[in-house]
Design a protein around this motif. Structure first.
Motif, PDB file in Angstrom:
ATOM      1  N   GLY A  22     -38.575 -10.782  -6.513  1.00 41.23           N
ATOM      2  CA  GLY A  22     -37.484  -9.993  -7.066  1.00 41.23           C
ATOM      3  C   GLY A  22     -37.946  -8.701  -7.691  1.00 41.23           C
ATOM      4  N   THR A  23     -39.027  -8.759  -8.474  1.00 41.84           N
ATOM      5  CA  THR A  23     -39.474  -7.571  -9.203  1.00 41.84           C
ATOM      6  C   THR A  23     -40.395  -6.676  -8.382  1.00 41.84           C
ATOM      7  OG1 THR A  23     -41.377  -8.744 -10.152  1.00 41.84           O
ATOM      8  CG2 THR A  23     -39.323  -8.786 -11.406  1.00 41.84           C
ATOM      9  N   LEU A  24     -41.230  -7.278  -7.528  1.00 45.03           N
ATOM     10  CA  LEU A  24     -42.250  -6.509  -6.803  1.00 45.03           C
ATOM     11  C   LEU A  24     -41.816  -6.084  -5.406  1.00 45.03           C
ATOM     12  CD1 LEU A  24     -45.461  -8.525  -7.785  1.00 45.03           C
ATOM     13  CD2 LEU A  24     -44.358  -6.631  -8.991  1.00 45.03           C
ATOM     14  N   PHE A  25     -40.647  -6.560  -4.942  1.00 47.88           N
ATOM     15  CA  PHE A  25     -40.221  -6.197  -3.593  1.00 47.88           C
ATOM     16  C   PHE A  25     -38.720  -5.936  -3.506  1.00 47.88           C
ATOM     17  CE2 PHE A  25     -38.846  -7.072   0.751  1.00 47.88           C
ATOM     18  CZ  PHE A  25     -39.686  -6.219   1.461  1.00 47.88           C
ATOM     19  N   ALA A  26     -37.895  -6.954  -3.812  1.00 44.07           N
ATOM     20  CA  ALA A  26     -36.453  -6.845  -3.565  1.00 44.07           C
ATOM     21  C   ALA A  26     -35.805  -5.698  -4.333  1.00 44.07           C
ATOM     22  CB  ALA A  26     -35.761  -8.162  -3.913  1.00 44.07           C
TER      23      ALA A  26
END
Length: 392
Positions: free
Chosen positions: A25-29
């Motif tokens: 969630g934090t590093l990609f999405a």
């Protein structure tokens, strides 16, 4: 697959599932949501912005094999923890960036954080520690399927209320949690001295098999489409003229539809094979891309695209974990999956920038769904070839 996971796997499933939910969630999405405000404030082009993710994906793919070997030899508890905290620190650094070289440097380092904190080392830990790895992986994907559902609306709200810089600081705080979970819930790392060797397995020979080549083609096509849509689905839908609320809902429904497909697979249990599931999933990809290209700019029509793509994406995650063993066998499984990961590095790396260049050159995203539909059809054919080799 019937029943609940073994009690001894529940801590492992909770740790890995929550860590992956937050990490992805934090590093990609959340990445594409920062494009518009950053481009507006700093004056960067869409290609320059997406080049950061491209660089991270390249470095992440190159670092995946060493990270997997580290888990095999030393365990993954500290690797997952340090990778998570490294990602949190880089989100803080990103919140302070004002120049393009600094931004690219941060996302280059982010590739190392992704390689050590996200899917590949986490699955290596599951395979090494779970009593029932297939059931554990399925349980984990039930939770991680909600990544976009949670983090797309959350990030959009944070950017709206706090601005993009402070939104990144909040995400950084969340990204520190997986490191704590790894140290709390995973057993201490123990170096493994009993590394099996000399089994006679020949990776080069395995890679020349038609079944391997078919799987490589299918996974490469799926990787290009998945990463490309991850970076561009929101601006593509915005270009169609949909209301922002409708776009957020459409993107957020990807997770629940993924989970529904996995739940159906879990319910069917041993009545289906990974070959059959892979054939269905890979065939749904071009259908989804054609729906994206042909659908009018209306929520109901684009819902068909989301449904088909989410089902295909959700099932292919499990096929990649369990289908490789069914089609290619279990001998040299770690080496084979590492090689398949390496095959997807170039498609994953090129997808965001190539799609950005195509959209800029064409004056819009019009040609993109047709490119993705063609790649989806190619991937479906490759998987059918791989599955047929096993069936003989």
């Amino acid at each position: 697959m019937e029943g609940s996971p073994p009690a001894s796997d529940r801590r492992l499933i909770l740790c890995i599932a929550m860590g992956q939910l937050i990490g992805w969630g934090t590093l990609f999405a959340a990445f594409p949501l920062f494009g518009a405000p950053i481009e507006a404030e700093l004056g960067w082009t869409r290609t320059e912005f997406n080049a950061g993710l491209t660089l991270a994906l390249l470095i992440s793919g190159l670092a995946a094999v060493p990270a997997g070997r580290w888990v095999d030899r030393r365990g993954g508890r500290w690797l997952l923890a340090l990778g998570a905290w490294g990602g949190a620190a880089l989100l803080v650094a990103w919140s302070q960036v004002s120049t393009l070289p600094a931004y690219w440097a941060i996302w280059g380092a982010m590739g190392l954080a992704q390689a050590t904190a996200l899917w590949s080392p986490a699955m290596a830990v599951v395979v090494a520690q779970a009593r029932d790895p297939v059931r554990a992986i399925t349980g984990i994907t039930f939770i991680t399927g909600f990544t976009a559902t949670v983090f797309i609306p959350l990030t959009a709200l944070l950017i709206e209320r706090l601005g993009w810089r402070d939104a990144l600081l909040v995400l950084a705080g969340l990204q520190a949690i997986p490191g704590l979970l790894a140290l709390w819930l995973l057993p201490p790392d123990r170096p493994r001295t009993e590394v099996r060797s000399g089994s006679g397995f020949d990776l080069g020979r395995a890679m020349r098999r038609p079944a391997f080549l078919g799987l490589a083609g299918a996974l490469a096509a799926h990787a290009f489409i998945g990463v490309g849509l991850g970076a561009h689905a929101i601006p593509l839908l915005r270009e169609r003229g949909l209301p922002e609320a409708s776009i957020i809902v459409l993107v957020s429904l990807h997770g629940p539809f993924q989970v529904a497909a996995r739940l159906a697979l879990f319910t069917l249990g041993r009545r289906v094979t990974m070959r059959g599931v892979g054939r269905l999933a890979s065939s749904l990809v071009p259908v989804a891309m054609l729906a994206l290209g042909l659908a009018p700019p209306e929520f109901a029509w684009l819902l068909l695209y989301v449904l088909c793509w989410a089902m295909a994406d959700g099932l292919m995650t499990i096929v990649r974990a369990a289908g490789v063993a069914e089609i290619l066998g279990r001998e040299g499984y770690g080496a084979i999956t590492g090689a398949l990961t390496a095959v997807t590095v170039l498609p994953r790396t090129l997808a965001p920038v190539l799609i950005a260049l195509m959209s800029e050159g064409a004056g819009g995203y019009g040609p993109v769904p047709w490119l993705l539909a063609g790649l989806g059809a190619l991937g479906a054919g490759c998987f059918a070839m791989a599955a047929a080799q096993r069936s003989r």
